[in-house]
Design a protein around this motif. Structure first.
Motif, PDB file in Angstrom:
ATOM      1  N   VAL B   9       0.847  -1.193   0.000  1.00 16.96           N
ATOM      2  CA  VAL B   9       0.000   0.000   0.000  1.00 16.96           C
ATOM      3  C   VAL B   9       0.881   1.241   0.000  1.00 16.96           C
ATOM      4  O   VAL B   9       1.669   1.456   0.915  1.00 16.96           O
ATOM      5  N   LEU B  10       0.743   2.063  -1.041  1.00 19.04           N
ATOM      6  CA  LEU B  10       1.443   3.349  -1.101  1.00 19.04           C
ATOM      7  C   LEU B  10       0.441   4.447  -0.810  1.00 19.04           C
ATOM      8  O   LEU B  10      -0.595   4.542  -1.463  1.00 19.04           O
ATOM      9  N   SER B  11       0.765   5.268   0.196  1.00 19.04           N
ATOM     10  CA  SER B  11      -0.108   6.387   0.500  1.00 19.04           C
ATOM     11  C   SER B  11       0.738   7.580   0.932  1.00 19.04           C
ATOM     12  O   SER B  11       1.967   7.552   0.837  1.00 19.04           O
ATOM     13  N   MET B  71     -16.022  -3.743  -1.036  1.00 20.95           N
ATOM     14  CA  MET B  71     -14.946  -2.757  -1.134  1.00 20.95           C
ATOM     15  C   MET B  71     -13.916  -3.011  -0.034  1.00 20.95           C
ATOM     16  O   MET B  71     -14.264  -3.111   1.150  1.00 20.95           O
ATOM     17  N   LEU B  72     -12.638  -3.101  -0.439  1.00 18.50           N
ATOM     18  CA  LEU B  72     -11.554  -3.240   0.546  1.00 18.50           C
ATOM     19  C   LEU B  72     -11.421  -1.953   1.346  1.00 18.50           C
ATOM     20  O   LEU B  72     -11.178  -1.970   2.554  1.00 18.50           O
ATOM     21  N   GLU B  73     -11.576  -0.833   0.657  1.00 21.70           N
ATOM     22  CA  GLU B  73     -11.546   0.487   1.297  1.00 21.70           C
ATOM     23  C   GLU B  73     -12.256   1.447   0.368  1.00 21.70           C
ATOM     24  O   GLU B  73     -12.313   1.215  -0.844  1.00 21.70           O
ATOM     25  N   TYR B  74     -12.799   2.522   0.926  1.00 17.46           N
ATOM     26  CA  TYR B  74     -13.415   3.552   0.085  1.00 17.46           C
ATOM     27  C   TYR B  74     -13.511   4.846   0.871  1.00 17.46           C
ATOM     28  O   TYR B  74     -13.378   4.866   2.105  1.00 17.46           O
ATOM     29  N   ALA B  75     -13.727   5.925   0.136  1.00 20.20           N
ATOM     30  CA  ALA B  75     -13.934   7.231   0.765  1.00 20.20           C
ATOM     31  C   ALA B  75     -14.778   8.071  -0.169  1.00 20.20           C
ATOM     32  O   ALA B  75     -14.886   7.770  -1.364  1.00 20.20           O
ATOM     33  N   LYS B  97       0.274 -13.751  -6.563  1.00 18.24           N
ATOM     34  CA  LYS B  97       0.917 -12.528  -7.040  1.00 18.24           C
ATOM     35  C   LYS B  97       0.803 -11.412  -5.998  1.00 18.24           C
ATOM     36  O   LYS B  97      -0.153 -11.363  -5.233  1.00 18.24           O
ATOM     37  N   ASP B  98       1.766 -10.507  -6.027  1.00 16.41           N
ATOM     38  CA  ASP B  98       1.726  -9.347  -5.134  1.00 16.41           C
ATOM     39  C   ASP B  98       0.874  -8.249  -5.761  1.00 16.41           C
ATOM     40  O   ASP B  98       0.848  -8.083  -6.978  1.00 16.41           O
ATOM     41  N   VAL B  99       0.167  -7.517  -4.920  1.00 15.44           N
ATOM     42  CA  VAL B  99      -0.737  -6.462  -5.399  1.00 15.44           C
ATOM     43  C   VAL B  99      -0.319  -5.112  -4.832  1.00 15.44           C
ATOM     44  O   VAL B  99       0.018  -5.008  -3.647  1.00 15.44           O
ATOM     45  N   PHE B 100      -0.345  -4.107  -5.679  1.00 17.92           N
ATOM     46  CA  PHE B 100       0.064  -2.756  -5.304  1.00 17.92           C
ATOM     47  C   PHE B 100      -1.146  -1.821  -5.318  1.00 17.92           C
ATOM     48  O   PHE B 100      -1.851  -1.738  -6.315  1.00 17.92           O
ATOM     49  N   LEU B 101      -1.375  -1.117  -4.213  1.00 14.76           N
ATOM     50  CA  LEU B 101      -2.445  -0.122  -4.125  1.00 14.76           C
ATOM     51  C   LEU B 101      -1.843   1.254  -3.923  1.00 14.76           C
ATOM     52  O   LEU B 101      -0.924   1.403  -3.119  1.00 14.76           O
ATOM     53  N   GLY B 107      -8.152   5.663   3.327  1.00 17.36           N
ATOM     54  CA  GLY B 107      -8.307   4.328   2.763  1.00 17.36           C
ATOM     55  C   GLY B 107      -7.230   3.385   3.270  1.00 17.36           C
ATOM     56  O   GLY B 107      -7.496   2.227   3.596  1.00 17.36           O
ATOM     57  N   ALA B 108      -6.004   3.886   3.362  1.00 14.07           N
ATOM     58  CA  ALA B 108      -4.888   3.055   3.828  1.00 14.07           C
ATOM     59  C   ALA B 108      -5.151   2.542   5.245  1.00 14.07           C
ATOM     60  O   ALA B 108      -4.841   1.388   5.563  1.00 14.07           O
ATOM     61  N   MET B 109      -5.749   3.396   6.071  1.00 12.09           N
ATOM     62  CA  MET B 109      -6.035   2.960   7.443  1.00 12.09           C
ATOM     63  C   MET B 109      -7.124   1.877   7.475  1.00 12.09           C
ATOM     64  O   MET B 109      -7.101   0.990   8.328  1.00 12.09           O
ATOM     65  N   GLN B 110      -8.060   1.934   6.517  1.00 13.84           N
ATOM     66  CA  GLN B 110      -9.061   0.853   6.421  1.00 13.84           C
ATOM     67  C   GLN B 110      -8.387  -0.454   6.014  1.00 13.84           C
ATOM     68  O   GLN B 110      -8.738  -1.524   6.525  1.00 13.84           O
ATOM     69  N   VAL B 111      -7.424  -0.380   5.090  1.00 10.40           N
ATOM     70  CA  VAL B 111      -6.714  -1.589   4.661  1.00 10.40           C
ATOM     71  C   VAL B 111      -5.897  -2.146   5.828  1.00 10.40           C
ATOM     72  O   VAL B 111      -5.867  -3.349   6.074  1.00 10.40           O
ATOM     73  N   ARG B 112      -5.272  -1.238   6.568  1.00  8.68           N
ATOM     74  CA  ARG B 112      -4.478  -1.672   7.738  1.00  8.68           C
ATOM     75  C   ARG B 112      -5.353  -2.480   8.710  1.00  8.68           C
ATOM     76  O   ARG B 112      -4.919  -3.490   9.263  1.00  8.68           O
ATOM     77  N   ALA B 113      -6.590  -2.014   8.898  1.00  6.51           N
ATOM     78  CA  ALA B 113      -7.495  -2.720   9.815  1.00  6.51           C
ATOM     79  C   ALA B 113      -7.871  -4.101   9.272  1.00  6.51           C
ATOM     80  O   ALA B 113      -7.974  -5.065  10.025  1.00  6.51           O
ATOM     81  N   ASN B 114      -8.058  -4.192   7.935  1.00  5.28           N
ATOM     82  CA  ASN B 114      -8.503  -5.453   7.322  1.00  5.28           C
ATOM     83  C   ASN B 114      -7.355  -6.400   6.985  1.00  5.28           C
ATOM     84  O   ASN B 114      -7.548  -7.603   6.964  1.00  5.28           O
ATOM     85  N   CYS B 115      -6.197  -5.845   6.655  1.00  7.86           N
ATOM     86  CA  CYS B 115      -5.050  -6.652   6.198  1.00  7.86           C
ATOM     87  C   CYS B 115      -3.795  -6.234   6.953  1.00  7.86           C
ATOM     88  O   CYS B 115      -2.934  -5.541   6.401  1.00  7.86           O
TER      89      CYS B 115
END
Lengths: 204, 204
Positions: B9-11, B71-75, B97-101, B107-115
């Protein structure tokens, strides 16, 4: 205030080639961390220099150091002590430089307990992944020998769990490159650069 | 069993150049991870392609996705939704495969909570470190403006704490190199390679 340096610990099962990889790493032109020389009570071998290969000391001196809490980690093999003097490591880290240790697995676990923010790199033997299939496939060892080797491999894997990174020593040059990129990447960790940003805006 | 891929995750704060760095990263010849295209309800701009720049959907469709946990994350910014569909990310990770967001900080904080095992990279503005001294030193802004900018900088630093790595975007090419080395280094993490070793010796 100088930001404290990073402590990098290279370890792995005996025979994996830790010393060879460490020497190749320090032969690289762009190395900007310090190697912490170990202390031992064993006699110097031909060509070994005091303060370079080891600090060679008497058993009494080493035991004094242990008693006085002056060893970051140590272990006894056969009749000799081996270990890392705390003073040099601490002074170098305090001066803002990174310190590199190449030590045995038991010692690494002592460092982990004392310095949880150090970076722990586990060097893995090139055949660990293939060991089982290869041993069974070639059909030359009896099952006792195979089982013994598998047992060793499994206990090596268990040790790996206590480390941050696993570096395959398939080729020394590749292992060196992997260790270098781990160190460069670790220097970008938020926990390590945060003090730079904080001190810059410290008055707010 | 295929080893699950790594989520990167790049933010960073708005205006730091996340999109530029992401595009430069994916122009590199040796990139072997997948970019997850975001979904939005805003209208395509000239030259933007559906499925490339964004998945362009209606507000009703986006709200359905949110309701259905897709949705993995949204705003929501102004009147439009922006977010990452879960399905593509999960399927790609499952395939190994590796995935880049590249997403906004909320949104990054939502991903942090889920992943929690994703790798979180915070892109920092080139002037953050020097901001304060430069603002005061040049003496052209009144203190209200300086204080407002320092306040923003300080809140950016607070966001950084929730990330694994801080990458300075002083030059796009340098930021790209730093992100690449973080990803290569993360692939050597024991937590990520352990399944390779375990599955190899799984019967013991």
């Amino acid at each position: 205030m100088t930001k404290r340096g990073m402590l990098i610990v290279l370890s792995g099962p005996s025979g994996v080639g830790k010393g060879t990889v460490r020497k190749a790493l320090f032969d690289e032109p762009d190395i900007d961390f310090e190697y912490s020389t170990s202390m031992t009570t064993r006699k110097p071998r031909d060509g070994e220099k005091d303060g370079v290969d080891y600090f060679f000391v008497s058993k009494e001196q080493f035991e004094d150091n242990i008693q006085n809490g002056e060893m970051l980690e140590y272990a006894k093999y056969v009749d000799n002590y081996y270990g890392t003097p705390l003073k040099y490591v601490n002074e170098t880290l305090e001066s803002g430089k990174d310190v590199f240790l190449e030590i045995e697995v038991n010692g690494a676990m002592q460092v982990r307990a004392n310095c949880p923010d150090a970076v722990f790199v586990f060097l893995t033997p090139p055949d660990l992944m293939e060991l089982k299939h290869r041993l069974i496939g070639r059909g030359t060892d009896d099952m006792d020998v195979i089982n013994k080797r598998i047992e060793t491999a499994v206990s090596e894997i268990r040790m790996m769990r206590n480390y941050d990174y696993a570096v395959l020593n398939d080729e020394v040059a590749k292992a060196v490159e992997r260790i270098k990129l781990i160190i460069r990447s670790e220097r970008l960790k938020v926990t390590r650069v945060m003090p730079d940003y904080e001190s810059m805006l410290g008055d707010n």
